[in-house]
Design a protein around this motif. Structure first.
Motif, PDB file in Angstrom:
ATOM      1  N   CYS B 106       0.845  -1.206   0.000  1.00 42.68           N
ATOM      2  CA  CYS B 106       0.000   0.000   0.000  1.00 42.68           C
ATOM      3  C   CYS B 106       0.876   1.252   0.000  1.00 42.68           C
ATOM      4  N   THR B 107       1.862   1.281   0.892  1.00 43.36           N
ATOM      5  CA  THR B 107       2.728   2.453   1.032  1.00 43.36           C
ATOM      6  C   THR B 107       3.664   2.610  -0.163  1.00 43.36           C
ATOM      7  N   GLY B 108       4.129   1.492  -0.695  1.00 47.59           N
ATOM      8  CA  GLY B 108       5.077   1.547  -1.810  1.00 47.59           C
ATOM      9  C   GLY B 108       4.395   1.942  -3.117  1.00 47.59           C
ATOM     10  N   LEU B 109       3.248   1.339  -3.401  1.00 46.04           N
ATOM     11  CA  LEU B 109       2.510   1.721  -4.615  1.00 46.04           C
ATOM     12  C   LEU B 109       2.004   3.153  -4.452  1.00 46.04           C
ATOM     13  N   ASN B 110       1.604   3.475  -3.207  1.00 46.78           N
ATOM     14  CA  ASN B 110       1.260   4.847  -2.822  1.00 46.78           C
ATOM     15  C   ASN B 110       0.289   5.529  -3.793  1.00 46.78           C
ATOM     16  N   ILE B 111      -0.789   4.843  -4.059  1.00 50.62           N
ATOM     17  CA  ILE B 111      -1.845   5.417  -4.874  1.00 50.62           C
ATOM     18  C   ILE B 111      -2.898   6.018  -3.942  1.00 50.62           C
ATOM     19  N   VAL B 112      -3.773   6.839  -4.492  1.00 44.72           N
ATOM     20  CA  VAL B 112      -4.776   7.521  -3.671  1.00 44.72           C
ATOM     21  C   VAL B 112      -6.151   7.283  -4.296  1.00 44.72           C
ATOM     22  N   PRO B 113      -6.792   6.199  -3.913  1.00 42.65           N
ATOM     23  CA  PRO B 113      -8.022   5.806  -4.618  1.00 42.65           C
ATOM     24  C   PRO B 113      -9.279   6.494  -4.091  1.00 42.65           C
ATOM     25  N   PHE B 114      -9.323   7.825  -4.166  1.00 43.74           N
ATOM     26  CA  PHE B 114     -10.517   8.527  -3.659  1.00 43.74           C
ATOM     27  C   PHE B 114     -11.732   8.293  -4.553  1.00 43.74           C
ATOM     28  N   THR B 115     -11.470   8.172  -5.835  1.00 39.09           N
ATOM     29  CA  THR B 115     -12.551   7.787  -6.747  1.00 39.09           C
ATOM     30  C   THR B 115     -12.106   6.501  -7.442  1.00 39.09           C
ATOM     31  N   PRO B 365      -5.586   5.922   1.866  1.00 38.88           N
ATOM     32  CA  PRO B 365      -4.595   4.941   1.422  1.00 38.88           C
ATOM     33  C   PRO B 365      -5.280   3.696   0.855  1.00 38.88           C
ATOM     34  N   PHE B 366      -4.489   2.845   0.249  1.00 41.94           N
ATOM     35  CA  PHE B 366      -4.961   1.608  -0.393  1.00 41.94           C
ATOM     36  C   PHE B 366      -5.009   0.498   0.676  1.00 41.94           C
ATOM     37  N   ARG B 367      -5.873   0.729   1.705  1.00 48.23           N
ATOM     38  CA  ARG B 367      -5.912  -0.213   2.837  1.00 48.23           C
ATOM     39  C   ARG B 367      -6.381  -1.597   2.432  1.00 48.23           C
ATOM     40  N   ALA B 368      -7.173  -1.679   1.363  1.00 48.09           N
ATOM     41  CA  ALA B 368      -7.718  -2.966   0.953  1.00 48.09           C
ATOM     42  C   ALA B 368      -6.596  -3.965   0.684  1.00 48.09           C
TER      43      ALA B 368
END
Lengths: 496, 496
Positions: B106-115, B365-368
């Motif tokens: 999650c931290t390394g890919l570090n994307i922000v999936p708000f939508t 964050p990409f917690r999933a």
């Protein structure tokens, strides 16, 4: 695993931990090596992933290499690659080796510092690092612990906004009584982040009491004190109560800057809470040449910025400083017995910071570790060089646009966000030009060679090029300029 | 670093990333190897860390090994070691190899999936994993996406509570008008988590409209429907409006369970939103033998549990399920232009989930990924074995207490939390016994050989032994029992 014996998971066995974690590190290093090759935005259709994965959780565990293989095969190709050097959408979300190291320490130690007693060093490090950041961005001393203010690390600006709105609200309601909540008014500009509107609703301000004040090109889309004053005076005349004013340094749409000092004086005159939102541009404030943008911040009640945007700190990390910690904690404190420290019963009275009372949640990660490692690893000089590099790239792109007669720059490039569009060739062309710019953006993104997003201002469709990726180099910006020119040629052919 | 050249930071160079990250992995593996040897709670005095670290940020960056050395020397010794196998305080915060791996991804890919458009796979994986978890804990189908409900990953229960309170409030105010906000009432028990009181204040419910309903030993400190009904009817008679009722499965203080079905029926009769808070005990619900505790959950509007407590998922991760996503999103949605997807303009109408409208913040964050890796790596069977092991240890401890005549178990041990105290030797001894128990707890914690916290119920000081650490084995629980016996001997000497 079947009927697993009791200790079978070995879930924190040091050797298993080290071996599997190293595999993840290799996976991520490979990802960074390859990320430039992926289309920045995938062509994933809704539901695509669901079709590839099972609809029930597995009964038996699997090996880490199998899981990583599936991530590579099914998930990575359907991600938007925020770490691509060609990602120029929204605002960047910086990852870095130091940010990642700090997050690993935070996640690995996995402590929960809701009170000081729950992990003393974590609370102290957070206070230290907030004073460090405050000094680095040039905040007035009143926001530092050393001068009676203080800071806290939240996950997002939205959380900072909700907490400060609640503090402002409770301060006002202690005077008005709770039924006064329907009279409270929050002010922002048409360029302010949507979080202010959402936050105001969350804390119970009526939707009809949120004022969206127009800005114009004349002020570079900054909020003018005159326009706010007009709205405030009209509200006061209607027996409403001005509560909270937001000033943004570096708006999301256009990177505009509101005049902090003018707004601060107005806020003081009307007893409003002034929040300065420097979510994105706060990182630039570490450079002296940008610090004039927060001139007047000593008139604010709170300031926030996000190291997780442009400060090499992996998600999530938002700095919130307040001049009066008591205003915050009186709105947010709780005192359940199960959190009391049996050995320091009077500690809370002795100036000890219990960060649970500075935020929405009780639980909290050890975010201070992350920001501290970033600051230690790169230093103030390193970070300034990092920011200036992006500013330089953005200026290069802006100049390229200006040198090419077909484009216009919509708002001045104050930091590293360039806003532009193909210009109309003749009056009355506006609708057609909007369609053209929309098609230009779609074409750029569909190429996979860059990713940008858009904004609409004064009814005009505007393309946003947000420079600031950790791996973005001048060559990526130059390639993107060529891409934009080529695609403009393609879509423009229709209009010729 | 001095006047760093433009590219000097190499902040995401794959080789630097891999090398420095491996050093952090070795550091953490060493920490896990040694953590048992540290005193669980340090003897750090307030301000201790500040004295060791500089009061300004460094101008020049430093090497990672220097930073790790300082963490080891100055910070680690001043932490409370939540990952120690002898940590039995509050509730545990599980770390695991898989949870850590998921967080690294999650931290390394570090994307922000708000939508969804901001990273399609992240949104889809979250929906999939929420349905997985819902099935695993035995939730009624109405909370699954497959049946019109749905789930989201928040950082904390508090966030889930604020969002559901806002949804309930807006549903009520659409009927009452905004001035009705002063008439809304929230109900919880004297055992409910403090987050409900804080959440109610945050969303604008008057402090005086938060009802804390007493529980007693007779119901095992569970909330009875009769006592809530009485409070509700009194409020209705005063023209107040019952809004929201909290049922807890596994309270923080004592691990008590509220009767979900009874409370659900009452809530329905009065048009109240029912939230089931299973923050801690939700993890036990994956075992069929515990699922009767949420019988009646089909009457609830929302349910939450925290995988970051007892489900091997490193901080932070909270599952929130709602029966009506629309109730949530109508309170939380925003639609700023800069987030619109230029290629899918009608996507939002097509049943696409945009998770920004299911939470407080925009960024996320990409917690999933984290929860998905945990479920894949350990499987349902592995997780059930993991939970049952702690339940067995807790029962062993409870039996040891009961076999020793000096102690009493205060509330029945339903999961893995044991609540106990030295009993009074004769009537009227209560005050002295409270002091004795307090001294017992201080002595246990001061030994460094275990860490527990306390609670107060019916005016009695109670010691809480929360079993559930990833590295906790039966021998640690047995050692702790010996420690408690020895310390009871020491502090009890006074009373003999």
């Amino acid at each position: 695993m079947g009927e697993a014996p009791l200790d079978a998971l070995m879930s924190l066995d040091p050797e298993t931990f080290a071996r599997e974690s190293r595999a993840v590190i290799s996976f991520l290093a490979g990802y960074y090596r390859d990320v430039e090759k992926f289309p920045v935005q995938p062509e994933a259709m809704p539901g695509g992933l669901g079709a590839l994965l099972h609809d029930t959780p597995p009964e038996n565990g699997e090996q880490m290499d199998v899981i990583l293989e599936e991530v590579w095969r099914h998930i990575v190709p359907a991600l938007t690659h925020w770490q691509s050097p060609k990602f120029f959408g929204y605002f960047q979300a910086n990852a870095s080796t130091a940010g990642f190291a700090g997050e690993m320490l935070c996640t690995g130690l996995n402590i929960v510092p809701f009170t000081r007693a729950a992990s003393p060093a974590a609370t102290e490090l957070e206070s230290i690092v907030m004073d460090w950041m405050g000094k680095l961005v040039g905040l007035p001393d009143r926001f530092l612990f050393s001068d009676g203010g203080g800071g806290v690390l939240h996950g997002s600006t939205c959380e900072a906004v909700v907490c400060t709105l609640a503090a402002a609200r409770d301060r006002a309601l202690s005077r008005l009584g709770h039924e006064g909540i329907t009279r409270l008014v929050v002010y922002a500009s048409d360029q302010s982040h949507s979080t202010f509107q959402k936050g105001a609703r969350l804390v119970g301000v009526p939707r009809s009491n949120f004022r969206v004040i127009s800005t114009t090109a004349a002020s570079g889309y900054g909020l003018t004190a005159d326009s706010v004053r007009e709205a405030v005076e009209a509200d006061v005349a209607s027996e409403l109560v001005p509560l909270y004013l937001c000033a943004t340094v570096g708006t999301t749409g256009l990177g505009a800057v509101d005049p902090v000092r003018d707004l601060g004086e107005l806020a003081r005159n009307h007893g409003m809470w002034l929040h300065v939102d420097a979510a994105y541009a706060g990182s630039a404030l570490i450079c002296p040449e940008f610090q004039h943008h927060i001139d007047g911040a000593e008139l604010a009640d709170s300031v926030s910025m996000n190291p997780h945007k442009w400060f090499l700190t992996n998600m999530d990390c938002c700095c919130l400083w307040v001049a009066s910690p008591a205003a915050l904690t009186s709105a947010l404190s709780t005192d359940p017995e199960y959190l009391n420290n049996v050995t320091e019963e009077s500690a809370a009275g002795a100036g000890v910071v219990d960060y649970k009372d500075w935020q929405i949640a009780l639980s909290r990660p050890f975010r201070a570790m992350k920001l501290w490692v970033v600051l230690r690893r790169y230093g103030g000089a390193g970070m300034r060089a990092y920011v200036r590099r992006h500013v330089e790239m953005a200026r290069w792109f802006e100049q390229a646009l200006e040198a090419d007669g077909r484009f216009e720059v919509v708002a001045p490039t104050r930091f590293s966000l360039v806003t532009f569009r193909l210009r109309p060739r003749r009056d009355g062309d506006d609708d057609a030009v909007d369609g053209l710019n929309r098609r230009l953006l779609v074409a750029v993104n569909a190429s996979g060679r860059a990713f940008m997003t858009h904004f609409v201002v004064d009814g005009k469709f505007v393309i946003r090029m947000a420079v600031g990726g950790a791996m973005t180099e001048m060559r990526h910006v130059q390639d993107t300029w060529e891409l934009v020119r080529d695609k403009a040629e393609e879509v423009g052919a229709v209009l010729k």
